[in-house]
Design an enzyme around this catalytic site. Structure first.
Site, PDB file in Angstrom:
ATOM      1  N   ASP A   1       0.564  -1.631  -0.073  1.00  0.00           N
ATOM      2  CA  ASP A   1       0.251   0.154  -0.169  1.00  0.00           C
ATOM      3  C   ASP A   1       0.747   0.901   0.136  1.00  0.00           C
ATOM      4  OD1 ASP A   1      -2.573  -1.710   0.275  1.00  0.00           O
ATOM      5  OD2 ASP A   1      -2.159  -1.609   2.122  1.00  0.00           O
TER       6      ASP A   1
ATOM      7  N   LYS B   1       1.718   2.113  -5.843  1.00  0.00           N
ATOM      8  CA  LYS B   1       2.606   1.338  -6.095  1.00  0.00           C
ATOM      9  C   LYS B   1       1.814   1.344  -7.606  1.00  0.00           C
ATOM     10  CE  LYS B   1       3.005  -2.681  -4.790  1.00  0.00           C
ATOM     11  NZ  LYS B   1       2.587  -2.274  -2.658  1.00  0.00           N
TER      12      LYS B   1
ATOM     13  N   GLY C   1      -3.856  -4.320  -4.297  1.00  0.00           N
ATOM     14  CA  GLY C   1      -5.044  -3.126  -4.432  1.00  0.00           C
ATOM     15  C   GLY C   1      -4.428  -2.300  -4.792  1.00  0.00           C
ATOM     16  N   HIS C   2      -4.506  -1.738  -6.225  1.00  0.00           N
ATOM     17  CA  HIS C   2      -3.750  -1.036  -7.030  1.00  0.00           C
ATOM     18  C   HIS C   2      -4.891   0.092  -7.052  1.00  0.00           C
ATOM     19  CE1 HIS C   2      -0.233  -3.271  -7.538  1.00  0.00           C
ATOM     20  NE2 HIS C   2       0.228  -3.087  -6.653  1.00  0.00           N
TER      21      HIS C   2
ATOM     22  N   GLN D   1       2.485  -6.662  -3.085  1.00  0.00           N
ATOM     23  CA  GLN D   1       2.771  -5.875  -1.503  1.00  0.00           C
ATOM     24  C   GLN D   1       3.539  -5.826  -0.677  1.00  0.00           C
ATOM     25  OE1 GLN D   1       0.978  -9.441  -2.716  1.00  0.00           O
ATOM     26  NE2 GLN D   1      -0.646  -9.119  -2.417  1.00  0.00           N
TER      27      GLN D   1
HETATM   28  P1  IMP Z   1      -2.852 -12.834   1.850  1.00  0.00           P
HETATM   29  O1  IMP Z   1      -1.706 -12.020   1.173  1.00  0.00           O
HETATM   30  O2  IMP Z   1      -4.538 -12.343   1.671  1.00  0.00           O
HETATM   31  O3  IMP Z   1      -2.108 -13.525   2.413  1.00  0.00           O
HETATM   32  O4  IMP Z   1      -2.744 -11.502   3.753  1.00  0.00           O
HETATM   33  C1  IMP Z   1      -1.419 -12.501   4.367  1.00  0.00           C
HETATM   34  C2  IMP Z   1      -0.928 -11.300   4.382  1.00  0.00           C
HETATM   35  O5  IMP Z   1      -0.394  -9.782   3.901  1.00  0.00           O
HETATM   36  C3  IMP Z   1      -2.283 -10.131   5.707  1.00  0.00           C
HETATM   37  O6  IMP Z   1      -1.330  -9.336   6.658  1.00  0.00           O
HETATM   38  C4  IMP Z   1      -2.698  -9.240   4.713  1.00  0.00           C
HETATM   39  O7  IMP Z   1      -2.631  -8.185   5.357  1.00  0.00           O
HETATM   40  C5  IMP Z   1      -1.531  -8.174   3.793  1.00  0.00           C
HETATM   41  N1  IMP Z   1      -1.458  -8.052   2.416  1.00  0.00           N
HETATM   42  C6  IMP Z   1      -1.788  -9.060   0.940  1.00  0.00           C
HETATM   43  N2  IMP Z   1      -2.250  -8.649   0.179  1.00  0.00           N
HETATM   44  C7  IMP Z   1      -1.810  -6.325   0.824  1.00  0.00           C
HETATM   45  C8  IMP Z   1      -1.754  -5.564  -0.248  1.00  0.00           C
HETATM   46  O8  IMP Z   1      -1.752  -5.687  -1.451  1.00  0.00           O
HETATM   47  N3  IMP Z   1      -1.073  -4.513   0.382  1.00  0.00           N
HETATM   48  C9  IMP Z   1      -0.783  -4.899   2.118  1.00  0.00           C
HETATM   49  N4  IMP Z   1      -1.445  -5.317   2.727  1.00  0.00           N
HETATM   50  C10 IMP Z   1      -1.624  -7.113   2.024  1.00  0.00           C
END
Ligand code: IMP
Length: 412
Positions: A14, A17, A41-42, A225
């Site tokens: 977040d 990017k 989420g972009h 991420q």
């Molecule tokens: P998962 O990727 O859904 O398995 O989540 C694992 C961890 O990564 C959690 O803490 C999510 O909130 C975090 N996470 C996954 N995708 C994002 C992203 O795009 N931005 C920020 N945190 C993320």
């Protein structure tokens, strides 16, 4: 001039990017995603129109740019079709532009059910995943029981593969999580139907990327991420299930390390994190609230409120060691406009952050276009970060709009 640029989140994701990928792909020929899935989420703001993408590379809004999904991405065909529909409604042509690897592991409804059931069972100890089935899909890939996009083309073996996969997961869903199970034939029919819509998008990604380079084309590699969520280098177990760091580019797309010219770190001017896990500089006071309100710190994927805190240079140093950034893009600097005092964590002592304090600039910088026009206190903040990290700050983003940037160095 560079021919390839990697754009990586340097913190917990977040960082903004999507906007920078959109900015740099304007002058490039292709953009490649190499890890993660629709957990990303972009948010892109173009002409006051907001588009949120989760899976399709952020370059899709530029009409001549090819958007490639590499083998390292876990692919939900349901999410893909939802996003394609949004783009079609907005009259964005994707034909011949959206391309993907047949080696992408699929995220199936059973993975989403497992992700949610696990989190529920963990209660307070939950990871705080996005609930999109990311972890279970990657587990199936590594355990060699996963189903990949290309597997759907062989209907003779597909049913067998689905049965084997569901045999395993249904047992756990039924007996351990006491929840609903999935039907193999139904999944088989659904995948076959979906495949017909997407089979023309499949390419051999490593060959395709190499052919672009040999034609002197320019390519952006779009990370999802952030470094501190990396499965190996992040704050395990509170991480995602892929390599969000630079190595993920090579394994997740099949490009050679020799082809990467420049690695850009996206660093938010403060820190945020969604989900559980350690966060050294987290704020629970009025400053945290101000960061959250001014930065609209709500997840683009889940709508969850992000935890907010001061910039953490110790964590960023680690991010630099792992990724070897060529330059930094400092984002959301304008969020700090109203602060009397701003802090930066420069070391940890007895497991506590030690801060250096800066006087705020207390003026609106969202329309500034040139570095020298920034207030002195803002320049001091930026220059200190640059000095400590010993990596040049090449772009400053000072608002959500496409044009709200201060470009210190030209990329393409
Ligand atoms: P998962 O990727 O859904 O398995 O989540 C694992 C961890 O990564 C959690 O803490 C999510 O909130 C975090 N996470 C996954 N995708 C994002 C992203 O795009 N931005 C920020 N945190 C993320």
């Amino acid at each position: 001039m560079n021919r390839s640029i990697a754009i990586l989140g340097a913190q917990w994701g977040d960082e903004g990017k999507g906007k920078i990928v959109d900015l740099l792909t304007k002058n490039c020929d292709a953009v490649v995603r190499f890890q993660g899935g629709h957990n990303a989420g972009h948010t892109l703001v173009v002409d006051n129109e907001t588009t949120i993408l989760h899976l399709i590379p952020s370059g899709i809004l530029h009409k001549d740019v090819k958007c490639i999904i590499g083998n390292g991405v876990v692919l939900s065909l349901d999410a893909l079709s939802e996003e394609i529909n949004i783009l079609k409604t907005n009259k964005i042509n994707i034909e011949g532009r959206l391309l993907m690897s047949d080696n992408c592991p699929l995220i199936l409804p059973v993975h989403i059910a497992l992700d949610k059931a696990r989190e529920l069972k963990k209660g307070k100890a939950k990871i705080g995943t996005t609930g999109r089935g990311i972890g279970p899909a990657y587990e199936d890939k590594i355990s060699r029981r996963g189903i990949r996009l290309g597997d759907i083309s062989n209907s003779e073996t597909l049913l067998e593969k689905i049965e084997e996969l569901l045999d395993y997961h249904n047992y756990i869903l039924k007996n351990y999580y006491k929840s609903d199970t999935f039907d193999a034939l139904q999944m088989f029919d659904q995948l076959n139907n979906q495949y017909n819509s997407y089979k023309d998008y499949i390419i051999d990604v490593p060959n395709y990327i190499e052919s672009l380079f040999s034609q002197n084309k320019r390519i952006v590699f779009e990370g999802a991420q952030g470094t501190l969520l990396d499965i190996d280098h992040g704050t395990y177990p509170f991480v995602t299930s892929s390599n969000t760091t630079v190595g993920g580019i090579f394994t997740g797309s099949g490009v050679s390390p020799k082809r990467l010219d420049y690695t850009l770190a996206i660093v938010k001017a403060y820190t945020t994190r969604v989900g559980s896990g350690p966060f050294m500089t987290e704020l629970f006071d009025i400053n945290g609230k101000l960061l959250s309100d001014r930065g609209h710190e709500y997840g683009a994927t889940t709508g969850r409120q992000r935890r907010c805190g001061w910039l953490d240079l110790v964590a960023l140093k680690r991010s630099i060691i792992i990724n070897g950034y060529s330059g930094i893009c400092l984002t959301k600097l304008d969020v700090l406009d109203e602060f009397e005092t701003i802090k930066i964590c420069i070391e940890y002592k007895n497991n506590k952050p030690i801060y250096k304090e800066y006087k705020g600039w207390k003026e609106n910088i969202s329309k500034v276009k040139k570095y020298d026009d920034l207030p002195e206190n803002a320049r001091k903040y930026i220059e200190d970060i640059q000095k400590y990290l010993d990596v040049p700050i090449d772009i400053i983003s000072n608002g959500p709009g496409r044009e709200q940037n201060i470009i210190v160095r030209k990329f393409f």
